[in-house]
Design a protein around this motif. Structure first.
Motif, PDB file in Angstrom:
ATOM      1  N   GLN A 138     -26.941 -10.307  -7.182  1.00 33.41           N
ATOM      2  CA  GLN A 138     -27.223 -10.022  -8.617  1.00 33.41           C
ATOM      3  C   GLN A 138     -26.068  -9.933  -9.467  1.00 33.41           C
ATOM      4  N   HIS A 139     -24.901  -9.871  -8.907  1.00 31.11           N
ATOM      5  CA  HIS A 139     -23.722  -9.768  -9.774  1.00 31.11           C
ATOM      6  C   HIS A 139     -22.836 -11.015  -9.091  1.00 31.11           C
ATOM      7  N   PRO A 140     -22.998 -12.136  -9.388  1.00 29.98           N
ATOM      8  CA  PRO A 140     -22.263 -13.184  -8.488  1.00 29.98           C
ATOM      9  C   PRO A 140     -20.764 -13.147  -8.722  1.00 29.98           C
ATOM     10  N   ASP A 141     -20.439 -12.867 -10.036  1.00 33.62           N
ATOM     11  CA  ASP A 141     -19.151 -12.758 -10.233  1.00 33.62           C
ATOM     12  C   ASP A 141     -17.983 -11.535 -10.255  1.00 33.62           C
ATOM     13  N   LEU A 142     -18.989 -10.574  -9.588  1.00 35.37           N
ATOM     14  CA  LEU A 142     -18.132  -9.389  -9.732  1.00 35.37           C
ATOM     15  C   LEU A 142     -17.130  -9.237  -8.460  1.00 35.37           C
ATOM     16  N   VAL A 143     -16.049  -8.666  -8.558  1.00 34.18           N
ATOM     17  CA  VAL A 143     -14.987  -8.624  -7.565  1.00 34.18           C
ATOM     18  C   VAL A 143     -15.085  -7.485  -6.613  1.00 34.18           C
ATOM     19  N   THR A 144     -15.329  -7.701  -5.389  1.00 33.71           N
ATOM     20  CA  THR A 144     -15.655  -6.335  -4.478  1.00 33.71           C
ATOM     21  C   THR A 144     -14.523  -6.030  -3.510  1.00 33.71           C
ATOM     22  N   TRP A 145     -14.644  -5.304  -2.820  1.00 32.32           N
ATOM     23  CA  TRP A 145     -13.453  -5.060  -1.582  1.00 32.32           C
ATOM     24  C   TRP A 145     -14.480  -4.590  -0.436  1.00 32.32           C
ATOM     25  N   PRO A 146     -13.944  -4.495   0.849  1.00 31.00           N
ATOM     26  CA  PRO A 146     -14.886  -3.939   1.814  1.00 31.00           C
ATOM     27  C   PRO A 146     -14.889  -2.629   1.878  1.00 31.00           C
ATOM     28  N   ALA A 147     -15.966  -1.694   1.769  1.00 29.60           N
ATOM     29  CA  ALA A 147     -15.736  -0.301   1.390  1.00 29.60           C
ATOM     30  C   ALA A 147     -14.997   0.325   2.593  1.00 29.60           C
ATOM     31  N   GLY A 148     -14.230   1.246   2.377  1.00 30.47           N
ATOM     32  CA  GLY A 148     -13.431   1.868   3.250  1.00 30.47           C
ATOM     33  C   GLY A 148     -12.064   1.428   3.612  1.00 30.47           C
ATOM     34  N   ASP A 149     -11.899  -0.011   3.197  1.00 32.33           N
ATOM     35  CA  ASP A 149     -10.638  -0.706   3.759  1.00 32.33           C
ATOM     36  C   ASP A 149      -9.781  -0.814   2.547  1.00 32.33           C
ATOM     37  N   TRP A 150      -8.845   0.420   2.739  1.00 39.53           N
ATOM     38  CA  TRP A 150      -8.127   0.744   1.575  1.00 39.53           C
ATOM     39  C   TRP A 150      -6.962  -0.156   1.331  1.00 39.53           C
ATOM     40  N   ALA A 151      -6.513  -0.807   2.353  1.00 40.96           N
ATOM     41  CA  ALA A 151      -5.388  -1.647   2.395  1.00 40.96           C
ATOM     42  C   ALA A 151      -5.981  -2.940   1.509  1.00 40.96           C
ATOM     43  N   ARG A 152      -7.096  -3.319   1.721  1.00 42.93           N
ATOM     44  CA  ARG A 152      -7.557  -4.421   0.776  1.00 42.93           C
ATOM     45  C   ARG A 152      -7.665  -4.011  -0.550  1.00 42.93           C
ATOM     46  N   LEU A 153      -8.225  -2.786  -0.761  1.00 41.18           N
ATOM     47  CA  LEU A 153      -8.577  -2.398  -2.046  1.00 41.18           C
ATOM     48  C   LEU A 153      -7.036  -2.383  -2.822  1.00 41.18           C
ATOM     49  N   ASP A 154      -5.838  -1.982  -2.095  1.00 40.54           N
ATOM     50  CA  ASP A 154      -4.808  -1.969  -2.763  1.00 40.54           C
ATOM     51  C   ASP A 154      -4.141  -3.510  -2.880  1.00 40.54           C
ATOM     52  N   GLU A 155      -4.608  -4.292  -2.095  1.00 40.21           N
ATOM     53  CA  GLU A 155      -4.311  -5.927  -2.352  1.00 40.21           C
ATOM     54  C   GLU A 155      -4.947  -6.208  -3.911  1.00 40.21           C
ATOM     55  N   LYS A 156      -6.040  -5.880  -3.685  1.00 39.94           N
ATOM     56  CA  LYS A 156      -6.993  -6.510  -4.943  1.00 39.94           C
ATOM     57  C   LYS A 156      -6.591  -5.852  -6.392  1.00 39.94           C
ATOM     58  N   ILE A 157      -6.275  -4.417  -6.239  1.00 43.19           N
ATOM     59  CA  ILE A 157      -5.509  -4.005  -7.353  1.00 43.19           C
ATOM     60  C   ILE A 157      -4.312  -4.667  -7.838  1.00 43.19           C
TER      61      ILE A 157
END
Length: 328
Positions: free
Chosen positions: A265-284
């Motif tokens: 539904q939102h193909p351009d939205l940037v996501t991270w795997p829920a609960g993967d806090w290291a991946r969230l930190d990398e994305k931020i």
């Protein structure tokens, strides 16, 4: 499509509500809306009001967005009378809601409340079609949207400025089953403590009133990275909060946990795997550093939201659905 007459039961006293956004979208699309304010004391005259409106205007369909406290058990009989009147008059009834019930403590309401016994039910929960079917409910998935007049880029204001922000209730969030929310807020607080060079802010703060309207647009215009969340991530599929269109539709950059169906539904939205806090930190870290790509991605997301995820679009889809079902 000819202009339609719609009888709408809902809470219109709250200016920033699903009801007022949907009403505005219907009117923007050329339809007339007759409002009936949902309150416990207003259920007794609801059937008569519908009959009167139909006699005067010729109601094409009836819409209902319910607020739990305004439709208590003591009024169930009057709600049934309203639905029976609609059936007698040949008026299809449509429930329209952004909430989710399955997987929460309130899922028993699906079996008990008259709201779920309408001709058609449209909700933002697209992941439980089998459950809806087993309850004999003709359910259709309508992902959340943003009303056109709110889809604007705000003005930078220093009092709202942040590098990273979270908008929504944190530990004051009402659905305790949704543990991801509490873990996310705690993680962002820890991340902020470990990165004092970045300004991290939480809005509105537990127990404080929500931010809406111009203030919300300006808040998003003053934030580099908005981190979002939705109820019961990652257990629910094809369900996400209206914060997705509300953030992207205001031109802000949103990081949201991945949900099945969200990228479709939102193909351009940037996501991270829920609960993967290291991946969230990398994305931020990545999106804070790359301003040009961040701005470009936010613009792409906004363009997609304006084209596909406004309530004006949703109401066109609803009218098309009712037409295809032979209800109009």
């Amino acid at each position: 499509m000819r202009p339609l007459k719609v009888f709408y039961v809902g809470n219109f006293d709250a200016p920033h509500s699903t009801e007022n956004h949907v009403r505005s979208a219907l009117e923007h699309n050329g339809h007339r809306v007759v409002q009936h304010l949902e309150r416990p004391e207003n259920w007794a005259p609801a059937a008569a009001h519908l009959e009167q409106a139909h006699a005067e205007w010729g109601i094409d369909f009836a819409l209902w967005t319910s607020t739990s406290g305004y439709a208590p058990r003591g009024t169930f009989g009057q709600q049934h009378e309203y639905l029976v009147m609609a059936d007698r008059l040949g008026i299809p009834t449509v429930g329209y809601h952004l909430d989710v019930w399955w997987g929460l403590k309130r899922e028993h309401e699906v079996r008990e409340k008259p709201f779920f016994r309408q001709s058609v039910l449209c909700t933002a929960d697209g992941g439980h079609q089998e459950e809806w079917y087993r309850q004999g409910i003709q359910h259709f998935w309508f992902p959340p949207g943003i009303v056109d007049y709110e889809a604007r880029v705000g003005t930078y204001r220093e009092e709202y400025a942040s590098d990273v922000c979270f908008v929504g209730q944190g530990h004051g969030y009402g659905h305790k089953e949704s543990s991801h929310r509490f873990l996310l807020v705690d993680h962002l607080r820890d991340w902020a403590a470990a990165h004092p060079e970045w300004r991290v802010r939480f809005w509105p703060g537990d127990g404080k009133p929500r931010i809406d309207g111009v203030q919300l647009r300006d808040l998003y215009a003053s934030s580099k990275v908005v981190v979002g969340d939705s109820c019961n991530v990652p257990r629910l599929q094809r369900y996400w909060s209206d914060r997705v269109p509300n953030v992207t539709g205001r031109g802000a950059f949103l990081l949201h946990p991945d949900v099945v169906g969200l990228s479709d539904q939102h193909p351009d939205l940037v996501t991270w795997p829920a609960g993967d806090w290291a991946r969230l930190d990398e994305k931020i870290a990545y999106w804070l550093e790359d301003e040009n790509q961040r701005v470009t991605t936010a613009r792409d997301c906004m363009a997609d939201t304006l084209e596909n995820h406004t309530y004006e679009v949703r109401m066109k889809q609803l009218v098309t659905l009712l037409t295809q079902k032979g209800m109009l």
